[in-house]
Scaffold this active site. Structure first.
Site, PDB file in Angstrom:
ATOM      1  N   LYS A 208     -32.212 -18.048  11.943  1.00  0.00           N
ATOM      2  CA  LYS A 208     -32.366 -18.463  13.340  1.00  0.00           C
ATOM      3  C   LYS A 208     -32.512 -17.232  14.238  1.00  0.00           C
ATOM      4  O   LYS A 208     -31.592 -16.442  14.389  1.00  0.00           O
ATOM      5  CB  LYS A 208     -31.159 -19.260  13.821  1.00  0.00           C
ATOM      6  N   GLU A 281     -21.995  -8.311  12.036  1.00  0.00           N
ATOM      7  CA  GLU A 281     -22.338  -7.029  12.667  1.00  0.00           C
ATOM      8  C   GLU A 281     -22.288  -7.287  14.160  1.00  0.00           C
ATOM      9  O   GLU A 281     -23.139  -7.976  14.710  1.00  0.00           O
ATOM     10  CB  GLU A 281     -23.735  -6.593  12.202  1.00  0.00           C
ATOM     11  N   CYS A 315     -26.472  -2.235  19.803  1.00  0.00           N
ATOM     12  CA  CYS A 315     -25.043  -2.372  19.504  1.00  0.00           C
ATOM     13  C   CYS A 315     -24.395  -1.011  19.267  1.00  0.00           C
ATOM     14  O   CYS A 315     -23.224  -0.820  19.577  1.00  0.00           O
ATOM     15  CB  CYS A 315     -24.843  -3.281  18.304  1.00  0.00           C
ATOM     16  N   GLU A 412     -18.551  -3.694  26.288  1.00  0.00           N
ATOM     17  CA  GLU A 412     -19.947  -3.458  25.935  1.00  0.00           C
ATOM     18  C   GLU A 412     -20.823  -3.980  27.083  1.00  0.00           C
ATOM     19  O   GLU A 412     -20.817  -5.178  27.380  1.00  0.00           O
ATOM     20  CB  GLU A 412     -20.279  -4.200  24.635  1.00  0.00           C
TER      21      GLU A 412
HETATM   22  P1  NDP Z   1     -24.763 -13.973  21.014  1.00  0.00           P
HETATM   23  O1  NDP Z   1     -23.714 -13.461  20.111  1.00  0.00           O
HETATM   24  O2  NDP Z   1     -24.496 -15.228  21.752  1.00  0.00           O
HETATM   25  O3  NDP Z   1     -26.133 -14.175  20.218  1.00  0.00           O
HETATM   26  C1  NDP Z   1     -26.439 -13.759  18.915  1.00  0.00           C
HETATM   27  C2  NDP Z   1     -27.059 -14.905  18.124  1.00  0.00           C
HETATM   28  O4  NDP Z   1     -26.084 -15.922  17.860  1.00  0.00           O
HETATM   29  C3  NDP Z   1     -28.188 -15.613  18.857  1.00  0.00           C
HETATM   30  O5  NDP Z   1     -29.146 -16.036  17.931  1.00  0.00           O
HETATM   31  C4  NDP Z   1     -27.453 -16.788  19.475  1.00  0.00           C
HETATM   32  O6  NDP Z   1     -28.291 -17.810  19.875  1.00  0.00           O
HETATM   33  C5  NDP Z   1     -26.524 -17.176  18.359  1.00  0.00           C
HETATM   34  N1  NDP Z   1     -25.358 -17.960  18.767  1.00  0.00           N
HETATM   35  C6  NDP Z   1     -24.843 -18.149  20.005  1.00  0.00           C
HETATM   36  N2  NDP Z   1     -23.746 -18.926  19.957  1.00  0.00           N
HETATM   37  C7  NDP Z   1     -23.560 -19.246  18.649  1.00  0.00           C
HETATM   38  C8  NDP Z   1     -22.582 -20.008  17.946  1.00  0.00           C
HETATM   39  N3  NDP Z   1     -21.565 -20.594  18.568  1.00  0.00           N
HETATM   40  N4  NDP Z   1     -22.672 -20.108  16.605  1.00  0.00           N
HETATM   41  C9  NDP Z   1     -23.667 -19.490  15.944  1.00  0.00           C
HETATM   42  N5  NDP Z   1     -24.627 -18.761  16.555  1.00  0.00           N
HETATM   43  C10 NDP Z   1     -24.581 -18.621  17.894  1.00  0.00           C
HETATM   44  O7  NDP Z   1     -25.151 -12.854  22.013  1.00  0.00           O
HETATM   45  P2  NDP Z   1     -25.863 -13.061  23.428  1.00  0.00           P
HETATM   46  O8  NDP Z   1     -27.287 -13.098  23.196  1.00  0.00           O
HETATM   47  O9  NDP Z   1     -25.298 -14.202  24.161  1.00  0.00           O
HETATM   48  O10 NDP Z   1     -25.411 -11.756  24.174  1.00  0.00           O
HETATM   49  C11 NDP Z   1     -24.103 -11.676  24.746  1.00  0.00           C
HETATM   50  C12 NDP Z   1     -23.543 -10.308  24.579  1.00  0.00           C
HETATM   51  O11 NDP Z   1     -23.369 -10.045  23.207  1.00  0.00           O
HETATM   52  C13 NDP Z   1     -24.444  -9.197  25.063  1.00  0.00           C
HETATM   53  O12 NDP Z   1     -24.287  -8.995  26.415  1.00  0.00           O
HETATM   54  C14 NDP Z   1     -23.986  -8.055  24.234  1.00  0.00           C
HETATM   55  O13 NDP Z   1     -22.872  -7.452  24.817  1.00  0.00           O
HETATM   56  C15 NDP Z   1     -23.574  -8.688  22.945  1.00  0.00           C
HETATM   57  N6  NDP Z   1     -24.606  -8.590  21.896  1.00  0.00           N
HETATM   58  C16 NDP Z   1     -24.405  -7.725  20.902  1.00  0.00           C
HETATM   59  C17 NDP Z   1     -25.349  -7.568  19.921  1.00  0.00           C
HETATM   60  C18 NDP Z   1     -25.160  -6.623  18.818  1.00  0.00           C
HETATM   61  O14 NDP Z   1     -26.086  -6.359  18.066  1.00  0.00           O
HETATM   62  N7  NDP Z   1     -23.985  -6.105  18.647  1.00  0.00           N
HETATM   63  C19 NDP Z   1     -26.600  -8.312  19.934  1.00  0.00           C
HETATM   64  C20 NDP Z   1     -26.709  -9.278  21.015  1.00  0.00           C
HETATM   65  C21 NDP Z   1     -25.734  -9.363  21.953  1.00  0.00           C
HETATM   66  P3  NDP Z   1     -28.873 -17.764  21.368  1.00  0.00           P
HETATM   67  O15 NDP Z   1     -29.840 -16.650  21.418  1.00  0.00           O
HETATM   68  O16 NDP Z   1     -29.527 -19.048  21.529  1.00  0.00           O
HETATM   69  O17 NDP Z   1     -27.698 -17.605  22.267  1.00  0.00           O
END
Ligand code: NDP
Length: 509
Positions: A208, A281, A315, A412
């Site tokens: 996904k 991660e 990240c 973050e």
């Molecule tokens: P999320 O953790 O929400 O998103 C990562 C992935 O998980 C996306 O595909 C998301 O879908 C999906 N997801 C969301 N909720 C669920 C759930 N309950 N169960 C399973 N999968 C889920 O990150 P965000 O995009 O909301 O970003 C929020 C914050 O997270 C950022 O501001 C940043 O600080 C951090 N972040 C960190 C990352 C890293 O690599 N360490 C990467 C991205 C974000 P969807 O896109 O539809 O929400």
């Protein structure tokens, strides 16, 4: 030229060369002419379905994905329901049991090599689409995301038929169906990090992509078709967090997640006791540590690359700069001057250094934390730059006068925002660097090799870069400590979570 000899400001006669009139007058200031990459290479569909069992399946619901730089709608994509996710998992199970897991390992290598080569051949198309849908500068998608994504497939293609040698006397076997959830900051690269080792180890997958950046994963389905990968080995389901949640609870044998610590913790709670394997991660708040013997100009480049690369949506971004007190002023002065030269704007322009923020939600999060930094007493610096009127933008930002307790030093931000702190001794640098709930990466800048080793031993971070930052290689394992998650991606370590062995399990649930 006849007549009176021309003189310069001091009254000296000008040489023949200096007198020669120029066809174009020297510009008052040097500016880059626009150099936009053409969008013509990308052919967007109006509407995308779900990629299940090697076919496009009509979805029950859709949403519109946009370009964050212009807010222009790009395409309608599927919002997969739990029932549709279950269908994708069933297709993956079928492919696992009826051919893929028992296929000759050299066959799996062949498909992975094909995918790698096709990605290279179509890299410009993918790079343009990645920048269009995600907002990152084209020079980054072109020079970093695409070459690294192809490199991951090449690397794991090489391991597929050598697993017995990689894990001698352990009888490695595939786990089954992997449910993989990826974020929006490196959409295609994270897909490669997830899919390549899973397939090399003999698993099938349901992946996904993030809600805001589904398009390169959907274009990747065309690469799978071109590579003639057997149907059902890779399935792509788009949608928001609820689709991700449905994938976690579906009949998968392993979950691999990259994203926020909050969602990672929820997934870990959900999977506790189920026996499903899990790798996480998650976030980071890396310290980039500069000692007084470091090459200052080189460090400034590393600091800029560490935090402004991909708008800080990284990240492992070097979001906390720790500077040795004796070089604080010259270093911060050089850094501010360097910031003035960063070009913020159109992600598709080849000269752009800092592109668009990925979504309105992320922009609001950055704005909120920057406001908190100001309220708490930190001093903000932003170079003069004109941000486009439409789309989501944030100027490169540096905070000085930051205390360790401030939110901008602890949380973050995931944006182009750097917090500067100081230290006097190496011990203090280590203590401050480790004063975070995260532990993903760190950077050390110094001339002394012995100090690099001394620091690397003490920093609680999965990756420590020395005199460089944000360097990635498929052969090198990547992952975190503490709230940055567990499990490793890349290298031999990256294969382990996708294998079961005779005897003890290694990583995860
Ligand atoms: P999320 O953790 O929400 O998103 C990562 C992935 O998980 C996306 O595909 C998301 O879908 C999906 N997801 C969301 N909720 C669920 C759930 N309950 N169960 C399973 N999968 C889920 O990150 P965000 O995009 O909301 O970003 C929020 C914050 O997270 C950022 O501001 C940043 O600080 C951090 N972040 C960190 C990352 C890293 O690599 N360490 C990467 C991205 C974000 P969807 O896109 O539809 O929400």
């Amino acid at each position: 030229m006849g007549g009176r000899a021309r003189v310069n400001q001091e009254g000296h006669a000008l040489s023949g060369l200096e007198q020669k009139p120029s066809a174009t007058p020297a510009p008052a200031e040097w500016a880059y002419a626009p150099a936009p990459e053409s969008r013509d290479i990308v052919r967007l569909e109006d509407r995308y379905g779900l990629f299940i069992g090697g076919k496009w399946v009509e979805p029950s619901q859709t949403y519109t994905t946009i370009s964050p730089a212009t807010e222009e709608p790009l395409a309608d994509v599927a919002q997969a329901t739990p029932e549709e996710v279950a269908k994708a998992v069933a297709a993956a199970r079928n492919a696992f049991e009826n051919g893929w897991s028992s296929s000759a390992p050299s066959e799996r290598s062949k498909y992975l090599f094909r995918i790698a080569r096709i990605l290279q051949e179509r890299s410009r198309e993918f790079a343009v689409l990645e920048s269009l849908n995600g907002g990152k500068p084209i020079k980054e998608s072109r020079d970093v995301d695409l070459p690294l994504a192809a490199a991951h497939f090449f690397y794991y293609a090489g391991w597929a038929d050598k697993l017995e040698y990689a894990f001698p006397n352990r009888r490695p076997r595939p786990v089954g169906v992997a449910g993989q959830i990826i974020p929006w900051n490196f959409p295609l690269l994270m897909l490669a990090w997830k899919i390549a080792p899973a397939l090399a180890a003999g698993n099938t997958v349901v992946l996904k992509p993030a809600e805001t950046t589904p398009l390169t994963a959907l274009l990747f389905c065309d690469v799978l078709r071109q590579a003639e990968l057997p149907p059902g080995v890779v399935n792509i389901v788009t949608g928001d967090g609820s689709t991700g949640a449905a994938l976690v609870t579906a009949e998968v044998d392993k979950v691999a997640f990259t994203g926020s610590t909050e969602v990672g913790k929820a997934i870990q709670r959900e999977l506790a006791g189920t026996g499903k394997k899990l790798t996480l991660e998650l976030g980071g708040k890396a310290a980039n540590i500069v000692f007084d013997d470091a090459a200052l100009d080189q460090s400034v480049e590393g600091i800029v690359n560490g935090i402004y690369f991909n708008q800080g949506h990284v990240c492992c971004a070097g979001s906390r700069l720790l500077v040795q007190e004796s070089i604080y002023e010259p270093l911060v002065g050089k850094l501010k001057r360097r910031l003035e030269t960063l070009r913020v704007g159109d992600p598709l322009d080849k000269n752009t250094d800092v592109g668009a923020i990925n979504s309105r939600m992320q922009l609001e999060k950055i704005q909120e934390l920057v406001e908190a930094g100001k309220q708490e007493g930190a001093e903000i610096y932003q170079p003069p730059c004109r941000l486009p009127e439409k789309g989501y933008w944030f100027a490169p930002t540096v905070f000085t006068n930051v205390a360790q307790s401030y939110r901008i030093a602890q949380e973050e931000i995931f944006g182009p925002v750097l917090s500067v702190l100081t230290f006097r001794t190496p011990e203090e640098a280590v203590e401050k660097a480790n004063n975070t709930p995260y532990g993903l990466s760190a950077g050390v800048w110094t001339e002394k090799g012995s100090r690099i080793l001394w620091m690397a031993e003490r920093l609680r971070a999965g990756v420590v870069w020395a005199n460089t930052f944000n360097r990635f290689d498929p052969t090198s394992p990547f992952g975190g400590y503490k709230e940055s998650g567990f499990g490793r991606e890349g290298g031999l370590h990256g294969l382990e979570p996708y294998l079961t062995f005779d005897g003890a399990e290694s990583w995860g649930g």
